[in-house]
Motif scaffolding. Structure first.
Motif, PDB file in Angstrom:
ATOM      1  N   ARG A   1       0.850  -1.206   0.000  1.00 39.38           N
ATOM      2  CA  ARG A   1       0.000   0.000   0.000  1.00 39.38           C
ATOM      3  C   ARG A   1       0.875   1.242   0.000  1.00 39.38           C
TER       4      ARG A   1
ATOM      5  N   HIS B   1      -9.986   7.509   9.197  1.00 37.68           N
ATOM      6  CA  HIS B   1      -8.845   8.334   8.757  1.00 37.68           C
ATOM      7  C   HIS B   1      -9.047   8.849   7.344  1.00 37.68           C
TER       8      HIS B   1
ATOM      9  N   TYR C   1      -3.998   9.225  -1.916  1.00 36.45           N
ATOM     10  CA  TYR C   1      -3.214   8.445  -2.883  1.00 36.45           C
ATOM     11  C   TYR C   1      -2.730   9.421  -3.945  1.00 36.45           C
TER      12      TYR C   1
ATOM     13  N   TYR D   1      -3.437   0.134  -3.302  1.00 34.67           N
ATOM     14  CA  TYR D   1      -3.481  -0.692  -2.091  1.00 34.67           C
ATOM     15  C   TYR D   1      -3.892  -2.079  -2.560  1.00 34.67           C
TER      16      TYR D   1
ATOM     17  N   HIS E   1      -6.759  -7.036  -0.079  1.00 34.23           N
ATOM     18  CA  HIS E   1      -6.682  -7.353   1.356  1.00 34.23           C
ATOM     19  C   HIS E   1      -8.088  -7.445   1.946  1.00 34.23           C
TER      20      HIS E   1
ATOM     21  N   ASP F   1     -10.032  -6.140   5.737  1.00 32.40           N
ATOM     22  CA  ASP F   1      -9.721  -5.104   6.722  1.00 32.40           C
ATOM     23  C   ASP F   1      -9.589  -5.629   8.146  1.00 32.40           C
TER      24      ASP F   1
ATOM     25  N   VAL G   1     -16.157   3.445   3.219  1.00 30.02           N
ATOM     26  CA  VAL G   1     -15.221   4.369   2.574  1.00 30.02           C
ATOM     27  C   VAL G   1     -16.019   5.461   1.872  1.00 30.02           C
TER      28      VAL G   1
ATOM     29  N   TYR H   1     -15.764   8.848  -0.565  1.00 29.98           N
ATOM     30  CA  TYR H   1     -14.832   9.478  -1.514  1.00 29.98           C
ATOM     31  C   TYR H   1     -15.096  10.974  -1.644  1.00 29.98           C
TER      32      TYR H   1
ATOM     33  N   LEU I   1     -11.989   1.320  -6.519  1.00 33.60           N
ATOM     34  CA  LEU I   1     -12.028   0.268  -5.505  1.00 33.60           C
ATOM     35  C   LEU I   1     -12.576  -0.968  -6.214  1.00 33.60           C
TER      36      LEU I   1
ATOM     37  N   HIS J   1     -10.773  -6.701  -1.114  1.00 37.24           N
ATOM     38  CA  HIS J   1     -10.884  -5.526  -1.992  1.00 37.24           C
ATOM     39  C   HIS J   1      -9.491  -4.961  -2.230  1.00 37.24           C
TER      40      HIS J   1
ATOM     41  N   VAL K   1      -7.364  -1.244  -4.037  1.00 35.74           N
ATOM     42  CA  VAL K   1      -7.433   0.054  -4.712  1.00 35.74           C
ATOM     43  C   VAL K   1      -6.489  -0.015  -5.899  1.00 35.74           C
TER      44      VAL K   1
ATOM     45  N   ARG L   1      -6.038  11.202  -5.182  1.00 35.57           N
ATOM     46  CA  ARG L   1      -7.306  10.551  -4.807  1.00 35.57           C
ATOM     47  C   ARG L   1      -7.472  10.673  -3.301  1.00 35.57           C
TER      48      ARG L   1
ATOM     49  N   SER M   1      -9.964  10.244   0.235  1.00 35.11           N
ATOM     50  CA  SER M   1     -11.097   9.487   0.777  1.00 35.11           C
ATOM     51  C   SER M   1     -11.053   9.523   2.301  1.00 35.11           C
TER      52      SER M   1
ATOM     53  N   ALA N   1     -11.728   6.612   5.251  1.00 33.60           N
ATOM     54  CA  ALA N   1     -12.057   5.222   5.553  1.00 33.60           C
ATOM     55  C   ALA N   1     -12.476   5.156   7.016  1.00 33.60           C
TER      56      ALA N   1
ATOM     57  N   TRP O   1     -14.079   2.526  10.168  1.00 30.62           N
ATOM     58  CA  TRP O   1     -14.355   1.145  10.580  1.00 30.62           C
ATOM     59  C   TRP O   1     -15.207   1.157  11.830  1.00 30.62           C
TER      60      TRP O   1
HETATM   61  O1  LIG Z   1      -9.950   3.850  -0.543  1.00 33.56           O
HETATM   62  C1  LIG Z   1     -10.512   2.800  -0.816  1.00 33.56           C
HETATM   63  O2  LIG Z   1     -11.228   2.666  -1.808  1.00 33.56           O
HETATM   64  C2  LIG Z   1     -10.323   1.589   0.090  1.00 33.56           C
HETATM   65  C3  LIG Z   1      -9.227   1.759   1.104  1.00 33.56           C
HETATM   66  C4  LIG Z   1      -8.989   0.516   1.903  1.00 33.56           C
HETATM   67  O3  LIG Z   1      -9.255  -0.564   1.462  1.00 33.56           O
HETATM   68  C5  LIG Z   1      -8.432   0.611   3.260  1.00 33.56           C
HETATM   69  O4  LIG Z   1      -7.989   1.704   3.670  1.00 33.56           O
HETATM   70  O5  LIG Z   1      -8.432  -0.422   3.967  1.00 33.56           O
END
Ligand SMILES: O=C(O)CCC(=O)C(=O)O
Ligand SMILES: [Fe+2]
Length: 233
Positions: free
Chosen positions: A88, A130, A134, A140, A143, A145, A158, A160, A173, A205, A207, A214, A216, A218, A220
């Motif tokens: 990543r 967070h 990018y 990325y 993986h 999460d 996530v 955007y 993604l 998933h 990236v 880019r 975003s 994220a 959880w």
């Molecule tokens: O930004 C995204 O589309 C996914 C980011 C992601 O998979 C992550 O931060 O775990």
């Protein structure tokens, strides 16, 4: 006397259209249903958040990017934590909810947390979020999460922030099937207001490399109450 900044500009009820849209809660039914049926979904959250809030969050991450606030992201936890650039390449900054736009976003995340608990009995106790940035060429790799069975990160969301994202900009993604991890079951353009939500343990998933910058957020939703000493994933 100074006025508190928190939520000053973006009270949840400040924009009647946003308040009405959020209050309807059919969007929470949609999220819960799709998480159950497919393990993931994507939807346009612009009507739920309002374009001003999304623009302000974008301005904030662009400012953070110009300071030392954004760190290279890592993967793994504890002693396994590494900043492996073959896995990543994004930079991140954790949100604390203390600016007006973050406060309004945290209200929204809290609504998601409570709404999913009511509908799916997931026992989500809290969330963490967070910003991620990018730069061209960043990615990325595939993986999940959360480690299976740990149930720490349960639902990933996530959001955007990028305006006018087109196919030539890359950075999608890419989502794989939870029961068919070799099959791509969806691609999401990181267009401002678009949101992807998925089960953290189940849905692989990645990236894809971005051709322009880019941004975003994220988030959880977690089942544990006390933060365990974690870094990265
Ligand atoms: O930004 C995204 O589309 C996914 C980011 C992601 O998979 C992550 O931060 O775990
Ligand atoms: Fe992820």
């Amino acid at each position: 006397m100074t006025m508190p900044l928190l939520n000053a500009s973006f009270p949840r009820t400040g924009d009647p259209a946003v308040a009405q849209c959020q209050a309807g809660e059919t969007w929470l039914d949609t999220i819960a249903d799709d998480l159950c049926q497919h393990g993931w979904l994507t939807l346009d959250a612009t009507p739920l958040l309002g374009p001003e809030l999304l623009a302000e969050l974008h301005r904030e991450v662009e400012i953070l990017e110009k300071t030392a606030a954004m760190e290279r992201a890592g993967v793994g936890r504890g002693g396994d934590f590494t900043r492996d650039r073959s896995v990543r390449r994004d930079r991140i900054a954790w949100l604390n909810g203390e600016t007006a736009c973050q406060g309004a976003l945290f209200d929204f995340f809290e609504q998601v947390r409570v709404g999913l608990n009511r509908r799916l009995f997931l026992g989500l106790q809290r969330f963490e979020a967070h910003y991620a940035s990018y730069q061209p060429g960043d990615f990325y790799r595939r993986h999940v999460d959360s480690f299976q069975g740990r149930a720490s990160r349960v639902v990933s969301l996530v959001m955007y922030l990028n305006e006018d994202w087109g196919p030539a900009d890359g950075g999608e993604l890419q989502v794989f099937g939870r029961n068919a991890p070799g099959t791509v079951c969806g691609r999401v353009f990181p267009e401002r207001g678009r949101m992807a939500v998925f089960m953290s343990e189940e849905v692989p998933h990645e990236v894809l490399p971005a051709a322009r910058s880019r941004h975003s957020i994220a988030c959880w939703f977690r089942q544990d109450v006390v933060p365990v000493p974690l870094t990265g994933v």
